[in-house]
Design a protein around this motif. Structure first.
Motif, PDB file in Angstrom:
ATOM      1  N   ASP A   1      -5.001   6.872   8.096  1.00 42.46           N
ATOM      2  CA  ASP A   1      -4.246   7.997   7.582  1.00 42.46           C
ATOM      3  C   ASP A   1      -2.930   7.538   6.976  1.00 42.46           C
ATOM      4  O   ASP A   1      -2.015   7.160   7.698  1.00 42.46           O
ATOM      5  CB  ASP A   1      -3.982   8.984   8.736  1.00 42.46           C
ATOM      6  CG  ASP A   1      -3.415  10.289   8.224  1.00 42.46           C
ATOM      7  OD1 ASP A   1      -3.347  10.465   6.993  1.00 42.46           O
ATOM      8  OD2 ASP A   1      -3.032  11.125   9.061  1.00 42.46           O
ATOM      9  N   SER A   2      -2.865   7.529   5.665  1.00 42.52           N
ATOM     10  CA  SER A   2      -1.616   7.295   4.963  1.00 42.52           C
ATOM     11  C   SER A   2      -0.850   6.048   5.412  1.00 42.52           C
ATOM     12  O   SER A   2       0.195   6.132   6.028  1.00 42.52           O
ATOM     13  CB  SER A   2      -0.719   8.533   5.118  1.00 42.52           C
ATOM     14  OG  SER A   2       0.283   8.482   4.141  1.00 42.52           O
ATOM     15  N   LEU A   3      -1.417   4.920   5.056  1.00 42.49           N
ATOM     16  CA  LEU A   3      -0.807   3.642   5.438  1.00 42.49           C
ATOM     17  C   LEU A   3       0.140   3.145   4.340  1.00 42.49           C
ATOM     18  O   LEU A   3      -0.247   3.019   3.186  1.00 42.49           O
ATOM     19  CB  LEU A   3      -1.927   2.610   5.666  1.00 42.49           C
ATOM     20  CG  LEU A   3      -1.497   1.218   6.110  1.00 42.49           C
ATOM     21  CD1 LEU A   3      -1.101   1.230   7.575  1.00 42.49           C
ATOM     22  CD2 LEU A   3      -2.600   0.210   5.869  1.00 42.49           C
TER      23      LEU A   3
ATOM     24  N   GLN B   1      -3.375   6.067  12.693  1.00 37.26           N
ATOM     25  CA  GLN B   1      -1.972   6.293  12.342  1.00 37.26           C
ATOM     26  C   GLN B   1      -1.124   5.063  12.646  1.00 37.26           C
ATOM     27  O   GLN B   1      -1.389   4.374  13.627  1.00 37.26           O
ATOM     28  CB  GLN B   1      -1.400   7.434  13.203  1.00 37.26           C
ATOM     29  CG  GLN B   1      -2.234   8.681  13.227  1.00 37.26           C
ATOM     30  CD  GLN B   1      -1.688   9.725  12.256  1.00 37.26           C
ATOM     31  OE1 GLN B   1      -0.663   9.506  11.620  1.00 37.26           O
ATOM     32  NE2 GLN B   1      -2.399  10.829  12.137  1.00 37.26           N
ATOM     33  N   VAL B   2      -0.084   4.867  11.842  1.00 34.33           N
ATOM     34  CA  VAL B   2       0.873   3.808  12.165  1.00 34.33           C
ATOM     35  C   VAL B   2       1.769   4.306  13.292  1.00 34.33           C
ATOM     36  O   VAL B   2       2.368   5.379  13.204  1.00 34.33           O
ATOM     37  CB  VAL B   2       1.726   3.441  10.934  1.00 34.33           C
ATOM     38  CG1 VAL B   2       2.849   2.494  11.330  1.00 34.33           C
ATOM     39  CG2 VAL B   2       0.859   2.809   9.858  1.00 34.33           C
TER      40      VAL B   2
ATOM     41  N   THR C   1       0.856  -1.196   0.000  1.00 38.02           N
ATOM     42  CA  THR C   1       0.000   0.000   0.000  1.00 38.02           C
ATOM     43  C   THR C   1       0.888   1.241   0.000  1.00 38.02           C
ATOM     44  O   THR C   1       1.996   1.229   0.543  1.00 38.02           O
ATOM     45  CB  THR C   1      -0.938   0.071   1.230  1.00 38.02           C
ATOM     46  OG1 THR C   1      -0.163   0.369   2.397  1.00 38.02           O
ATOM     47  CG2 THR C   1      -1.699  -1.228   1.442  1.00 38.02           C
ATOM     48  N   GLU C   2       0.369   2.275  -0.629  1.00 35.67           N
ATOM     49  CA  GLU C   2       1.102   3.554  -0.676  1.00 35.67           C
ATOM     50  C   GLU C   2       0.148   4.655  -0.270  1.00 35.67           C
ATOM     51  O   GLU C   2      -0.810   4.958  -0.993  1.00 35.67           O
ATOM     52  CB  GLU C   2       1.582   3.825  -2.109  1.00 35.67           C
ATOM     53  CG  GLU C   2       2.619   2.854  -2.609  1.00 35.67           C
ATOM     54  CD  GLU C   2       2.771   2.923  -4.127  1.00 35.67           C
ATOM     55  OE1 GLU C   2       2.139   3.779  -4.793  1.00 35.67           O
ATOM     56  OE2 GLU C   2       3.523   2.090  -4.660  1.00 35.67           O
ATOM     57  N   GLY C   3       0.367   5.213   0.889  1.00 36.07           N
ATOM     58  CA  GLY C   3      -0.457   6.337   1.353  1.00 36.07           C
ATOM     59  C   GLY C   3      -1.945   6.042   1.387  1.00 36.07           C
ATOM     60  O   GLY C   3      -2.771   6.926   1.110  1.00 36.07           O
ATOM     61  N   LEU C   4      -2.302   4.806   1.737  1.00 33.41           N
ATOM     62  CA  LEU C   4      -3.717   4.417   1.742  1.00 33.41           C
ATOM     63  C   LEU C   4      -4.467   5.170   2.852  1.00 33.41           C
ATOM     64  O   LEU C   4      -4.028   5.202   3.998  1.00 33.41           O
ATOM     65  CB  LEU C   4      -3.825   2.902   1.960  1.00 33.41           C
ATOM     66  CG  LEU C   4      -5.176   2.266   1.648  1.00 33.41           C
ATOM     67  CD1 LEU C   4      -5.494   2.351   0.160  1.00 33.41           C
ATOM     68  CD2 LEU C   4      -5.183   0.798   2.096  1.00 33.41           C
ATOM     69  N   ARG C   5      -5.594   5.759   2.458  1.00 34.84           N
ATOM     70  CA  ARG C   5      -6.359   6.589   3.396  1.00 34.84           C
ATOM     71  C   ARG C   5      -7.838   6.269   3.307  1.00 34.84           C
ATOM     72  O   ARG C   5      -8.346   5.904   2.248  1.00 34.84           O
ATOM     73  CB  ARG C   5      -6.257   8.064   2.987  1.00 34.84           C
ATOM     74  CG  ARG C   5      -5.042   8.796   3.450  1.00 34.84           C
ATOM     75  CD  ARG C   5      -4.996  10.134   2.720  1.00 34.84           C
ATOM     76  NE  ARG C   5      -5.962  11.085   3.255  1.00 34.84           N
ATOM     77  CZ  ARG C   5      -5.765  11.798   4.345  1.00 34.84           C
ATOM     78  NH1 ARG C   5      -4.656  11.660   5.042  1.00 34.84           N
ATOM     79  NH2 ARG C   5      -6.674  12.659   4.759  1.00 34.84           N
ATOM     80  N   ARG C   6      -8.538   6.507   4.417  1.00 38.71           N
ATOM     81  CA  ARG C   6      -9.998   6.441   4.374  1.00 38.71           C
ATOM     82  C   ARG C   6     -10.557   7.448   5.370  1.00 38.71           C
ATOM     83  O   ARG C   6     -10.185   7.463   6.543  1.00 38.71           O
ATOM     84  CB  ARG C   6     -10.486   5.038   4.739  1.00 38.71           C
ATOM     85  CG  ARG C   6     -11.998   4.919   4.831  1.00 38.71           C
ATOM     86  CD  ARG C   6     -12.711   5.088   3.487  1.00 38.71           C
ATOM     87  NE  ARG C   6     -14.075   5.545   3.691  1.00 38.71           N
ATOM     88  CZ  ARG C   6     -15.065   5.401   2.804  1.00 38.71           C
ATOM     89  NH1 ARG C   6     -14.825   4.824   1.635  1.00 38.71           N
ATOM     90  NH2 ARG C   6     -16.258   5.857   3.069  1.00 38.71           N
ATOM     91  N   ARG C   7     -11.453   8.286   4.856  1.00 37.97           N
ATOM     92  CA  ARG C   7     -12.166   9.238   5.717  1.00 37.97           C
ATOM     93  C   ARG C   7     -13.620   8.824   5.798  1.00 37.97           C
ATOM     94  O   ARG C   7     -14.165   8.270   4.853  1.00 37.97           O
ATOM     95  CB  ARG C   7     -12.204  10.631   5.093  1.00 37.97           C
ATOM     96  CG  ARG C   7     -10.916  11.256   4.774  1.00 37.97           C
ATOM     97  CD  ARG C   7     -11.226  12.505   3.911  1.00 37.97           C
ATOM     98  NE  ARG C   7     -10.106  13.407   3.969  1.00 37.97           N
ATOM     99  CZ  ARG C   7      -9.987  14.381   4.860  1.00 37.97           C
ATOM    100  NH1 ARG C   7     -10.950  14.627   5.725  1.00 37.97           N
ATOM    101  NH2 ARG C   7      -8.913  15.143   4.877  1.00 37.97           N
ATOM    102  N   PHE C   8     -14.252   9.141   6.903  1.00 35.78           N
ATOM    103  CA  PHE C   8     -15.711   9.080   7.005  1.00 35.78           C
ATOM    104  C   PHE C   8     -16.123  10.518   7.325  1.00 35.78           C
ATOM    105  O   PHE C   8     -15.887  10.992   8.427  1.00 35.78           O
ATOM    106  CB  PHE C   8     -16.155   8.113   8.111  1.00 35.78           C
ATOM    107  CG  PHE C   8     -15.802   6.677   7.818  1.00 35.78           C
ATOM    108  CD1 PHE C   8     -16.486   5.962   6.846  1.00 35.78           C
ATOM    109  CD2 PHE C   8     -14.768   6.049   8.497  1.00 35.78           C
ATOM    110  CE1 PHE C   8     -16.158   4.637   6.569  1.00 35.78           C
ATOM    111  CE2 PHE C   8     -14.434   4.725   8.223  1.00 35.78           C
ATOM    112  CZ  PHE C   8     -15.132   4.021   7.262  1.00 35.78           C
TER     113      PHE C   8
ATOM    114  N   GLY D   1      -8.006   7.787  -0.590  1.00 34.12           N
ATOM    115  CA  GLY D   1      -6.765   8.226  -1.218  1.00 34.12           C
ATOM    116  C   GLY D   1      -5.715   7.139  -1.147  1.00 34.12           C
ATOM    117  O   GLY D   1      -5.889   6.149  -0.446  1.00 34.12           O
ATOM    118  N   GLY D   2      -4.655   7.317  -1.910  1.00 33.37           N
ATOM    119  CA  GLY D   2      -3.570   6.345  -1.919  1.00 33.37           C
ATOM    120  C   GLY D   2      -3.866   5.163  -2.812  1.00 33.37           C
ATOM    121  O   GLY D   2      -4.888   5.143  -3.518  1.00 33.37           O
ATOM    122  N   ARG D   3      -2.982   4.188  -2.791  1.00 34.08           N
ATOM    123  CA  ARG D   3      -3.109   3.015  -3.656  1.00 34.08           C
ATOM    124  C   ARG D   3      -2.788   1.751  -2.888  1.00 34.08           C
ATOM    125  O   ARG D   3      -2.085   1.796  -1.880  1.00 34.08           O
ATOM    126  CB  ARG D   3      -2.103   3.115  -4.817  1.00 34.08           C
ATOM    127  CG  ARG D   3      -2.547   4.075  -5.850  1.00 34.08           C
ATOM    128  CD  ARG D   3      -1.467   4.301  -6.872  1.00 34.08           C
ATOM    129  NE  ARG D   3      -2.060   5.065  -7.966  1.00 34.08           N
ATOM    130  CZ  ARG D   3      -2.499   4.524  -9.087  1.00 34.08           C
ATOM    131  NH1 ARG D   3      -2.393   3.236  -9.310  1.00 34.08           N
ATOM    132  NH2 ARG D   3      -3.031   5.276 -10.023  1.00 34.08           N
TER     133      ARG D   3
END
Ligand code: ADP
Ligand code: MG
Length: 280
Positions: free
Chosen positions: A35-37, A227-228, A21-28, A72-74
């Motif tokens: 946040d940016s995994l 967050q990590v 994963t690159e900068g994987l994000r999820r908002r509700f 966001g992210g991939r």
């Protein structure tokens, strides 16, 4: 048991990256659940996504299993982009959700038959596949009993059986030991190890029992509030504290300054109770 040739297939490239994963994000709405995994999981690894309730673990799993679109992210699984090639990703994975996924009003065998059809396993191979996983999980003797008569540990084993019928490359287990007694928990961890050893399956699991993951996982990512916190091999993380007999709980506290909530939350307890009631 599942045929040797198929076992070898998964083992062909033992050190290749199977999940990234690159900068994987999820908002509700405005709330950032993940946040940016950035993670990288190798083929055949047991990977633990750890953290307290609400950390964002299930949200990560739902994105990686294509059930929830990222904000966001991939992410790539078995080389496929989770956003652009969800069908290919789904064929490569098995998923045991945190919530109950077996039907209590059917027998274990009937539940497996539904999943075998869902995974498009050809009718002439279905019986063989079902009996193979039943044997692997040691559930053969109870296959014709209604699932509502099963113990929590037996249900968990059946759910894992359902998710590996099609021999997935990566198996996602979301809190596989929540609500289980210590013996059933140990059985589940043993099965996870066996899956990796016998079939080379990559295991991606979440748990809020940090210590449980310690022996089992090659690599862990500890999350808190989306967050990590820290990532690495459990032994390296513990060694980094320079404290005798350090635990992963100590690692978490060291890197966050937070105390881990002990035990399970009310919400989770309520959910487990409802599940127990439903299954009689
Ligand atoms: N569908 C949703 N809508 C709004 N908030 C959500 C939703 N799903 C999860 N959240 C919130 O995101 C956070 C992370 O949840 P989750 O991924 O389930 O955590 P974990 O699995 O680590 O316990 C929590 O605060 C949760 O309330
Ligand atoms: Mg969860």
């Amino acid at each position: 048991m599942i045929r040797l040739t198929e076992k070898i297939e998964h083992r062909r490239a033992p050190s290749s990256t199977v999940l990234e994963t690159e900068g994987l994000r999820r908002r509700f709405d405005k709330f950032v659940a993940v946040d940016s995994l950035d993670i990288s999981v190798k083929q055949g690894e047991v990977f633990g996504l750890l953290g307290p309730n609400g950390a964002g673990k299930s949200t990560v799993i739902k994105m990686l299993t294509t059930l929830l679109p990222p904000s966001g992210g991939r992410a790539y699984l078995a080389g496929y982009d989770i956003a652009r090639q969800p069908e290919n990703v789904r064929k490569s994975i098995g998923y045991v959700p945190q919530a109950l996924s077996a039907d209590g009003s059917l027998t274990g065998y009937e539940n497996l038959l539904i999943f075998a059809k869902l995974y498009n396993i050809a009718s002439k191979r279905r019986q063989r596949c079902i009996q193979d996983v039943l044997a692997f999980m040691n559930l053969q003797d109870v296959q014709h009993r209604l699932v509502r008569t099963y113990s929590g540990g037996m249900i968990r084993k059946l759910e894992i059986a359902q998710s590996i019928l099609h021999q997935p490359q990566v198996l996602f287990l979301d809190e596989p030991t929540v609500g289980l007694d210590p013996i059933a928990r140990a059985t589940v961890w043993q099965l996870v190890q066996q899956l990796r050893e016998e079939f080379g399956t990559t295991i991606f699991l979440t748990t809020h029992f940090l210590e449980e993951a310690d022996n089992l996982c090659d690599q862990v990512v500890i999350m808190n509030r989306g967050q990590v916190v820290v990532t690495g091999a459990p032994s390296d993380l513990k060694a980094s504290l320079e404290k005798d007999n350090a635990t992963l709980d100590d690692v978490f506290i060291h890197y966050t300054g937070d105390q881990l909530a002990s035990g399970v939350s009310y919400r989770e307890t309520a959910r487990n109770r409802r599940t127990a009631e439903r299954l009689g």
